[in-house]
Design an enzyme around this catalytic site. Structure first.
Site, PDB file in Angstrom:
ATOM      1  N   GLY A  88      -6.451  14.886  12.208  1.00 10.67           N
ATOM      2  CA  GLY A  88      -5.321  15.450  11.358  1.00 10.67           C
ATOM      3  C   GLY A  88      -4.199  14.795  11.857  1.00 10.67           C
ATOM      4  CD  GLU A  94       0.449  -5.498   7.360  1.00 11.10           C
ATOM      5  OE1 GLU A  94      -0.806  -5.565   7.938  1.00 11.10           O
ATOM      6  OE2 GLU A  94       0.628  -5.713   6.132  1.00 11.10           O
ATOM      7  CB  ALA A 150      -5.157   1.649   2.486  1.00 15.20           C
ATOM      8  CB  ALA A 151      -6.826   6.530   5.493  1.00 13.86           C
ATOM      9  N   GLY A 152      -3.845   5.377   6.338  1.00 14.56           N
ATOM     10  CA  GLY A 152      -2.580   5.791   6.860  1.00 14.56           C
ATOM     11  C   GLY A 152      -1.497   5.236   6.073  1.00 14.56           C
ATOM     12  CG  ASP A 153      -0.824   1.351   4.633  1.00 15.33           C
ATOM     13  OD1 ASP A 153       0.050   1.451   5.552  1.00 15.33           O
ATOM     14  OD2 ASP A 153      -1.654   0.506   4.774  1.00 15.33           O
ATOM     15  CG  LEU A 158      -3.791  13.187  15.895  1.00 16.60           C
ATOM     16  CD1 LEU A 158      -3.912  14.639  16.231  1.00 16.60           C
ATOM     17  CD2 LEU A 158      -3.718  12.256  17.014  1.00 16.60           C
ATOM     18  CB  SER A 202      -9.122   3.967  -2.092  1.00 18.24           C
ATOM     19  OG  SER A 202      -7.909   3.954  -1.020  1.00 18.24           O
ATOM     20  CG  ASN A 218      -2.101  -0.881   1.268  1.00 19.93           C
ATOM     21  OD1 ASN A 218      -2.266  -1.456   0.210  1.00 19.93           O
ATOM     22  ND2 ASN A 218      -2.690  -1.300   2.260  1.00 19.93           N
TER      23      ASN A 218
END
Length: 303
Positions: free
Chosen positions: A217, A138, A242-245, A213, A284, A43
């Site tokens: 943010g 991972e 996968a927003a953090g990735d 966060l 995404s 990702n």
């Protein structure tokens, strides 16, 4: 172009979409199911490549249909897969439940990722040729340590996402330049639920920290500097997988281009905000042009 090496996992995400996630012992009816390429390492590689980075993926897939699809997805995104090995057995999988609020829960089965226990021939040279090395947890910890050692030996910026969260050896922390946990991971690592307190504690081990966060943010802290909070763009989340990735991949590109940290954080936050408005993991992730346009619009709205 920013050169980035990623030592990390590749998984096929098996995603079930449900109105509300089931409680223990409960059965619910879902509304959709998808198989989409994922894995925290892959990702971040795709996110960085789509944001304009020159990305090399180091890891493993299985000798199965998922492995073929995972490699193909990375290649299609512009990621160099010369160091992505194929091993006997199954590829890694992630079993994901996504509810109508965009929240998710995930079970990861390592599969081929468990075979990556160290660096293979040529990997250290690949890391040395990069400006940044992205690491996650991972893969087996010995592989993560080996990658961090190689990066430190060649003065390559090392960015660690401590997920899935686990105790971190002092040797690994000593080789990390930037630690990027989410608020839950930061709390687990420090025992402190307040992000500012957690960030201050983490600075005892690493020189820079970014705590993500979610909708609030990101918090940046560094030794000898005042903490900085960058708000996230206000959007309606469809799927936060996968927003953090996405954030980490975009941040690596921005920092590799020499952008100041506040600007880099805003740009990475824009990329993450775009990603949560779409379903899936790698599917995404926005392109550089999309991220530039959205970030510019957000800057204009805030002026």
């Amino acid at each position: 172009m920013t050169a980035i090496a990623v030592l990390g996992s590749t998984n096929m995400d098996l995603v079930a979409y449900v109105p509300k996630a089931p409680r223990l012992g409960e059965t619910v009816t879902g509304r959709a199911f998808r198989t989409v390429p994922g894995g925290k390492g892959a990702n971040q590689a795709v996110a960085a490549a789509r944001c304009g980075g020159e990305v090399m993926m180091i890891g493993a897939v299985g000798a199965d249909e998922f492995g073929v699809r995972l490699r193909s997805a990375l290649t299609a995104a512009g990621v160099d897969t010369a160091a992505l090995r194929t091993v006997e057995g199954a590829s890694g999988t992630a079993h994901i439940t996504v509810d109508d609020e965009g929240g998710n829960s995930i079970i990861v089965i390592p599969g081929a990722n468990a075979h990556v226990t160290g660096l293979e021939a040529g990997d250290e040279a690949r890391i040395a040729a990069a400006g940044t090395l992205l690491l996650q947890l991972e893969l087996p910890l010995p592989a993560v340590l080996a990658g961090a050692r190689a990066a430190r030996a060649h003065r390559v910026r090392t960015v660690l996402t401590p997920a899935p969260v686990q105790p971190l050896p002092a040797e690994l922390l000593a080789a990390v330049d930037l630690l990027v946990p989410n608020e839950h991971e930061a709390a687990a690592l420090t025992g402190l639920t307040d992000p500012h307190q957690a960030a201050a504690a983490l600075l005892n081990d690493v020189p820079e920290v970014v705590i993500t966060l979610g909708a609030a943010g990101a918090l940046y802290a560094a030794r000898g500097r005042e903490p900085l909070t960058v708000p996230a763009p206000r959007v309606r989340a469809v799927d936060t997988t996968a927003a953090g990735d996405t954030f980490v991949g975009a941040l690596a590109v921005a920092l590799g281009e020499g952008r100041p940290m506040p600007q880099a954080l805003r740009w990475a936050s824009a990329a993450a905000a775009l990603s949560v408005q779409r379903p899936g993991a790698q599917d995404s992730m926005p392109t550089r042009a999309e991220t530039d346009s959205f970030a510019a619009a957000q800057s204009g709205a805030g002026s």
